[in-house]
Design a protein around this motif. Structure first.
Motif, PDB file in Angstrom:
ATOM      1  N   LEU A 217     -13.553   3.924   1.420  1.00  0.00           N
ATOM      2  CA  LEU A 217     -12.784   2.947   0.652  1.00  0.00           C
ATOM      3  C   LEU A 217     -13.668   1.831   0.110  1.00  0.00           C
ATOM      4  CD1 LEU A 217      -9.737   2.451   3.039  1.00  0.00           C
ATOM      5  CD2 LEU A 217      -9.807   3.757   0.915  1.00  0.00           C
TER       6      LEU A 217
ATOM      7  N   ILE B 269      -2.876   0.647   3.040  1.00  0.00           N
ATOM      8  CA  ILE B 269      -2.612   2.017   2.610  1.00  0.00           C
ATOM      9  C   ILE B 269      -1.167   2.329   2.970  1.00  0.00           C
ATOM     10  CG2 ILE B 269      -3.164   4.454   2.926  1.00  0.00           C
ATOM     11  CD1 ILE B 269      -6.016   3.640   3.523  1.00  0.00           C
TER      12      ILE B 269
ATOM     13  N   ARG C 143      -1.645   6.016  -0.351  1.00  0.00           N
ATOM     14  CA  ARG C 143      -1.896   5.359  -1.630  1.00  0.00           C
ATOM     15  C   ARG C 143      -2.351   3.928  -1.348  1.00  0.00           C
ATOM     16  NH1 ARG C 143       1.310   2.505  -5.202  1.00  0.00           N
ATOM     17  NH2 ARG C 143       3.137   2.830  -3.897  1.00  0.00           N
ATOM     18  N   ILE C 144      -3.347   3.453  -2.081  1.00  0.00           N
ATOM     19  CA  ILE C 144      -3.826   2.072  -1.935  1.00  0.00           C
ATOM     20  C   ILE C 144      -2.748   1.154  -2.505  1.00  0.00           C
ATOM     21  CG2 ILE C 144      -5.593   0.378  -2.543  1.00  0.00           C
ATOM     22  CD1 ILE C 144      -6.994   2.475  -1.075  1.00  0.00           C
TER      23      ILE C 144
ATOM     24  N   THR D  22      -4.673   7.383  -4.880  1.00  0.00           N
ATOM     25  CA  THR D  22      -4.374   8.134  -3.661  1.00  0.00           C
ATOM     26  C   THR D  22      -5.693   8.455  -2.958  1.00  0.00           C
ATOM     27  OG1 THR D  22      -2.425   9.091  -4.707  1.00  0.00           O
ATOM     28  CG2 THR D  22      -3.269  10.204  -2.755  1.00  0.00           C
TER      29      THR D  22
ATOM     30  N   ALA E 227     -11.068   5.710   4.977  1.00  0.00           N
ATOM     31  CA  ALA E 227      -9.614   5.591   5.032  1.00  0.00           C
ATOM     32  C   ALA E 227      -9.148   6.168   6.369  1.00  0.00           C
ATOM     33  CB  ALA E 227      -8.977   6.353   3.878  1.00  0.00           C
TER      34      ALA E 227
END
Length: 159
Positions: free
Chosen positions: A118, A158, A137-138, A111, A132
């Protein structure tokens, strides 16, 4: 009897075209162009075409048959998971970790908060953090560590 000059199509060296295609594969570039003594060769690829094309100019253009160029193209375009794509703001080399011996910034499933770094893109010897754009969540990384990237190329998803 004087020999006639070769036509541009006869001057194209298939080995050179293959070497240029190899450079495309090795670097991840979408096209490369070389000009020497009035002969210009451009080798390009797109996501929908599997084989590069060579063009000689001026005066005539010649397309090299796809079978003549043995280039390993990606079998499929990676599927983008449902979510928002984080796109590259520049051309450079992407790094998923802050240092070569460090763990990655994030892994798939982690998360993230809006603004967290990132990854990093190195451009012209400058390390540029890629934040981000939103919390989430990735879902997927679309690039590998050390991979060259182009402007606008999707880097991660994401959700």
């Amino acid at each position: 009897m004087p020999s006639s000059p070769k036509a541009p199509a006869e001057q194209i060296d298939a080995r050179l075209v293959r070497r240029l295609a190899g450079i495309l594969n090795d670097t991840g570039l979408s096209e490369i162009e070389v000009e020497h003594d009035g002969l210009r060769i451009r080798v390009a690829r797109t996501l929908t075409a599997a084989a590069p094309v060579a063009v000689a100019a001026p005066p005539a253009a010649v397309a090299v048959a796809p079978a003549a160029i043995e280039v390993a193209a990606p079998a499929t375009v990676p599927a983008i998971a449902d979510g928002d794509a984080v796109k590259s703001p520049m051309v450079g080399t992407v790094y998923l970790q802050p240092q070569p011996d460090s763990p990655p910034f994030f892994k798939v499933g982690d998360t993230v908060s809006e603004g967290q770094t990132l990854m990093i893109i190195e451009a012209m010897k400058t390390m540029n953090p890629i934040p981000a754009p939103r919390a989430g969540r990735i879902l997927e990384f679309l690039v590998a560590n050390g991979q060259p990237v182009e402007f606008g190329e999707p880097l991660a998803i994401i959700g």
